[in-house]
Design a protein around this motif. Structure first.
Motif, PDB file in Angstrom:
ATOM      1  N   THR A 113       0.828  -1.207   0.000  1.00  0.00           N
ATOM      2  CA  THR A 113       0.000   0.000   0.000  1.00  0.00           C
ATOM      3  C   THR A 113       0.863   1.258   0.000  1.00  0.00           C
ATOM      4  OG1 THR A 113      -0.181   0.036   2.430  1.00  0.00           O
ATOM      5  CG2 THR A 113      -1.879  -1.170   1.222  1.00  0.00           C
ATOM      6  N   ASP A 114       2.007   1.231   0.670  1.00  0.00           N
ATOM      7  CA  ASP A 114       2.882   2.403   0.694  1.00  0.00           C
ATOM      8  C   ASP A 114       3.630   2.583  -0.618  1.00  0.00           C
ATOM      9  OD1 ASP A 114       2.323   3.662   3.040  1.00  0.00           O
ATOM     10  OD2 ASP A 114       3.900   2.691   4.210  1.00  0.00           O
ATOM     11  N   ALA A 115       3.527   1.604  -1.510  1.00  0.00           N
ATOM     12  CA  ALA A 115       4.145   1.744  -2.825  1.00  0.00           C
ATOM     13  C   ALA A 115       3.170   2.328  -3.839  1.00  0.00           C
ATOM     14  CB  ALA A 115       4.642   0.389  -3.323  1.00  0.00           C
ATOM     15  N   VAL A 116       1.907   2.406  -3.468  1.00  0.00           N
ATOM     16  CA  VAL A 116       0.911   2.948  -4.402  1.00  0.00           C
ATOM     17  C   VAL A 116       0.159   4.134  -3.807  1.00  0.00           C
ATOM     18  CG1 VAL A 116       0.613   0.772  -5.625  1.00  0.00           C
ATOM     19  CG2 VAL A 116      -0.848   1.262  -3.656  1.00  0.00           C
ATOM     20  N   ILE A 117       0.493   4.506  -2.566  1.00  0.00           N
ATOM     21  CA  ILE A 117      -0.169   5.645  -1.934  1.00  0.00           C
ATOM     22  C   ILE A 117      -0.031   6.888  -2.817  1.00  0.00           C
ATOM     23  CG2 ILE A 117       0.119   7.326  -0.068  1.00  0.00           C
ATOM     24  CD1 ILE A 117      -1.521   5.032   0.852  1.00  0.00           C
ATOM     25  N   GLY A 118      -1.157   7.480  -3.155  1.00  0.00           N
ATOM     26  CA  GLY A 118      -1.146   8.702  -3.945  1.00  0.00           C
ATOM     27  C   GLY A 118      -0.812   8.499  -5.403  1.00  0.00           C
ATOM     28  N   ALA A 119      -0.624   7.240  -5.830  1.00  0.00           N
ATOM     29  CA  ALA A 119      -0.201   6.966  -7.199  1.00  0.00           C
ATOM     30  C   ALA A 119      -1.292   6.207  -7.950  1.00  0.00           C
ATOM     31  CB  ALA A 119       1.087   6.146  -7.209  1.00  0.00           C
ATOM     32  N   MET A 120      -1.592   6.645  -9.154  1.00  0.00           N
ATOM     33  CA  MET A 120      -2.508   5.893  -9.998  1.00  0.00           C
ATOM     34  C   MET A 120      -1.705   4.752 -10.616  1.00  0.00           C
ATOM     35  SD  MET A 120      -5.589   5.460 -10.946  1.00  0.00           S
ATOM     36  CE  MET A 120      -6.678   6.893 -10.931  1.00  0.00           C
ATOM     37  N   GLN A 150      -6.705  -5.235  -8.584  1.00  0.00           N
ATOM     38  CA  GLN A 150      -8.078  -5.188  -9.090  1.00  0.00           C
ATOM     39  C   GLN A 150      -8.706  -3.822  -8.826  1.00  0.00           C
ATOM     40  OE1 GLN A 150      -9.761  -7.325 -10.937  1.00  0.00           O
ATOM     41  NE2 GLN A 150     -11.516  -5.929 -10.979  1.00  0.00           N
ATOM     42  N   ALA A 151      -8.443  -3.259  -7.659  1.00  0.00           N
ATOM     43  CA  ALA A 151      -8.973  -1.930  -7.331  1.00  0.00           C
ATOM     44  C   ALA A 151      -8.426  -0.888  -8.290  1.00  0.00           C
ATOM     45  CB  ALA A 151      -8.611  -1.572  -5.890  1.00  0.00           C
ATOM     46  N   PHE A 152      -7.139  -1.000  -8.630  1.00  0.00           N
ATOM     47  CA  PHE A 152      -6.521  -0.086  -9.594  1.00  0.00           C
ATOM     48  C   PHE A 152      -7.153  -0.244 -10.975  1.00  0.00           C
ATOM     49  CE2 PHE A 152      -3.419  -0.209 -13.116  1.00  0.00           C
ATOM     50  CZ  PHE A 152      -3.196   1.152 -13.267  1.00  0.00           C
ATOM     51  N   THR A 153      -7.354  -1.488 -11.399  1.00  0.00           N
ATOM     52  CA  THR A 153      -7.896  -1.754 -12.732  1.00  0.00           C
ATOM     53  C   THR A 153      -9.277  -1.133 -12.894  1.00  0.00           C
ATOM     54  OG1 THR A 153      -6.652  -3.832 -12.853  1.00  0.00           O
ATOM     55  CG2 THR A 153      -8.496  -3.565 -14.373  1.00  0.00           C
ATOM     56  N   ILE A 174      -7.940   0.961   1.844  1.00  0.00           N
ATOM     57  CA  ILE A 174      -8.246   1.926   2.902  1.00  0.00           C
ATOM     58  C   ILE A 174      -7.103   1.962   3.909  1.00  0.00           C
ATOM     59  CG2 ILE A 174      -9.850   2.559   4.749  1.00  0.00           C
ATOM     60  CD1 ILE A 174     -11.968   0.836   3.242  1.00  0.00           C
ATOM     61  N   GLU A 175      -6.574   3.161   4.132  1.00  0.00           N
ATOM     62  CA  GLU A 175      -5.609   3.371   5.211  1.00  0.00           C
ATOM     63  C   GLU A 175      -6.317   4.204   6.268  1.00  0.00           C
ATOM     64  OE1 GLU A 175      -1.509   5.753   5.675  1.00  0.00           O
ATOM     65  OE2 GLU A 175      -1.396   4.069   4.275  1.00  0.00           O
ATOM     66  N   VAL A 210     -11.755  11.278  15.978  1.00  0.00           N
ATOM     67  CA  VAL A 210     -11.698  11.621  14.560  1.00  0.00           C
ATOM     68  C   VAL A 210     -10.959  10.498  13.847  1.00  0.00           C
ATOM     69  CG1 VAL A 210     -11.878  14.113  14.804  1.00  0.00           C
ATOM     70  CG2 VAL A 210      -9.636  13.047  14.976  1.00  0.00           C
ATOM     71  N   VAL A 211     -11.501  10.088  12.724  1.00  0.00           N
ATOM     72  CA  VAL A 211     -10.928   9.001  11.936  1.00  0.00           C
ATOM     73  C   VAL A 211     -10.563   9.549  10.560  1.00  0.00           C
ATOM     74  CG1 VAL A 211     -11.315   6.723  10.931  1.00  0.00           C
ATOM     75  CG2 VAL A 211     -12.301   7.277  13.169  1.00  0.00           C
ATOM     76  N   SER A 212      -9.337   9.336  10.162  1.00  0.00           N
ATOM     77  CA  SER A 212      -8.859   9.797   8.858  1.00  0.00           C
ATOM     78  C   SER A 212      -8.777   8.597   7.920  1.00  0.00           C
ATOM     79  CB  SER A 212      -7.485  10.456   9.008  1.00  0.00           C
ATOM     80  OG  SER A 212      -6.913  10.734   7.748  1.00  0.00           O
ATOM     81  N   LEU A 213      -9.477   8.680   6.791  1.00  0.00           N
ATOM     82  CA  LEU A 213      -9.488   7.591   5.819  1.00  0.00           C
ATOM     83  C   LEU A 213      -8.814   8.057   4.533  1.00  0.00           C
ATOM     84  CD1 LEU A 213     -13.201   6.427   6.220  1.00  0.00           C
ATOM     85  CD2 LEU A 213     -11.183   5.514   7.386  1.00  0.00           C
ATOM     86  N   PHE A 214      -7.702   7.428   4.217  1.00  0.00           N
ATOM     87  CA  PHE A 214      -6.990   7.700   2.960  1.00  0.00           C
ATOM     88  C   PHE A 214      -7.326   6.543   2.039  1.00  0.00           C
ATOM     89  CE2 PHE A 214      -3.545   8.206   0.018  1.00  0.00           C
ATOM     90  CZ  PHE A 214      -3.177   9.540   0.090  1.00  0.00           C
ATOM     91  N   THR A 215      -8.150   6.796   1.035  1.00  0.00           N
ATOM     92  CA  THR A 215      -8.672   5.695   0.230  1.00  0.00           C
ATOM     93  C   THR A 215      -8.322   5.846  -1.252  1.00  0.00           C
ATOM     94  OG1 THR A 215     -10.828   6.575  -0.493  1.00  0.00           O
ATOM     95  CG2 THR A 215     -10.662   5.830   1.792  1.00  0.00           C
ATOM     96  N   GLN A 216      -8.267   4.737  -1.930  1.00  0.00           N
ATOM     97  CA  GLN A 216      -8.093   4.702  -3.377  1.00  0.00           C
ATOM     98  C   GLN A 216      -8.480   3.302  -3.861  1.00  0.00           C
ATOM     99  OE1 GLN A 216      -3.770   5.852  -2.745  1.00  0.00           O
ATOM    100  NE2 GLN A 216      -3.437   4.359  -4.355  1.00  0.00           N
TER     101      GLN A 216
END
Length: 356
Positions: A21-28, A193-196, A209-210, A228-234
């Motif tokens: 997940t840290d290799a694709v964070i913020g990256a399409m 699969q989520a990326f595709t 989900i992070e 407070v919950v922070s959700l970083f999703t892609q």
């Protein structure tokens, strides 16, 4: 490829996927995308309080970091103008930067100008195009700024209780509540699969989900008993299939998908939600000036790193405009809350300033 690196060192698929997940964070990008291994490296470089690769929460919320920088600057005599939009960079007869013009017409003159806005805003909006080399402008226009990120900020009236590690009877935060919690990461194929799906214009049906709960370490962020919950999703595409935009219905439908996933891991989560703020890629661009919603001001792919960030021959923080420097995430070494680009740019600017 990240997959090859992880396969070399680890056997457990859930562990490999969580690290991925840290290799694709913020990256399409997918864990199978060439160059994804660098993004993982980028997220573990550096150190925090002597611990290599460590990350931490900022006491008082992320805004407290900006305030600390501002206080350090004002203590040295800096003047800070908040919420004063810049209209364009003021240029002299020789095309050099001489300050900035605010939207209200105010001129702020200076021998040097440092911009931590994105390369696109800095060079395509604040500088007349005829003042820049054509190949440079073309390079900036062609930067890959695709972003898969939708950020969801959530207020809850109780701490999430996960099936894998139920809460204690006193509902006090446990060690895992104080960490980064990664969901839908049981296998790298899930991430692929989520990326595709997003690559075809559809928000991921099982998004990555992070989840972080900063109030578990910093109780002052929420009322007693609440969090407070922070959700970083892609992954979420900037433009939906068929050219559809992110209207309120699409925004809420995706957030509901995210919340349904969390509910599977932590039953009762949805019932605990008392407020949510959904920021899709277009929202991140509109509110924060992130091109395409990209948290790094541009993809962290190998063709946009090192000597090529933001453009070949301009990776040293100087720009085609004398006296104008780029010091934000679009400059080397890229994004992340580490300040490397700003520090490096400041040193270059100071060196030049002593010659003026």
């Amino acid at each position: 490829l990240l997959g090859q690196i992880l396969d070399h060192w680890f056997e457990s698929e859930p562990l490999k996927a969580t690290l991925a997940t840290d290799a694709v964070i913020g990256a399409m990008a997918s864990p199978h995308t060439p160059g994804s291994g660098y993004v993982l490296l980028h997220h573990v470089m550096g150190e925090l309080e002597g611990r290599r690769g460590a990350w931490g929460y900022v006491a008082g919320g992320m805004g407290a970091l900006s305030q600390a920088i501002a206080q350090a600057a004002t203590a040295r005599g800096a003047h800070i103008f908040a919420e004063k939009a810049v209209c364009h960079v003021l240029l002299g007869r020789a095309g050099e930067a001489q300050g900035v013009v605010l939207q209200d017409g105010t001129e702020v003159r200076s021998k040097l100008v440092l911009s931590n806005a994105s390369p696109q805003i800095t060079f395509l909006e604040l500088i007349p195009q005829e003042q820049l080399p054509k190949d440079f402008v073309q390079r900036i226009r062609q930067l890959d700024t695709r972003s898969p990120v939708t950020k969801i900020n959530v207020a809850v009236d109780r701490l999430p209780s996960f099936l894998a590690a139920p809460n204690a009877r006193d509902s006090q935060p446990l060690p895992h509540h104080q960490c980064s919690i990664h969901l839908n990461c049981e296998g790298t194929q899930l991430l692929h699969q989520a990326f595709t799906e997003a690559a075809h214009g559809h928000p991921s049906s099982r998004p990555m989900i992070e989840l972080c709960i900063p109030s578990a370490l910093d109780p002052g962020l929420a009322p007693p008993g609440c969090h407070v919950v922070s959700l970083f999703t892609q992954y979420t595409p900037s433009v939906l299939a068929g050219g559809r935009s992110w209207d309120e219905q699409a925004r809420n439908a995706y957030a509901d998908t995210v919340f349904d996933c969390i509910e599977d891991y932590a039953p009762g989560f949805k019932a605990s939600v008392i407020g949510r703020d959904i920021l899709t890629p277009p929202d991140l661009e509109r509110i924060f000036g992130l091109p395409g919603g990209n948290i790094f001001h541009g993809g962290m792919s190998l063709d946009q790193l090192y000597f090529a960030r933001p453009a070949p021959s301009y990776s040293g923080y100087r720009s085609p405009i004398p006296g104008l420097y780029l010091c934000g995430s679009g400059a080397h070494p890229g994004g992340g809350v580490m300040g490397a680009a700003g520090r490096n740019a400041a040193q270059v600017a100071i060196k030049d300033f002593t010659r003026l």
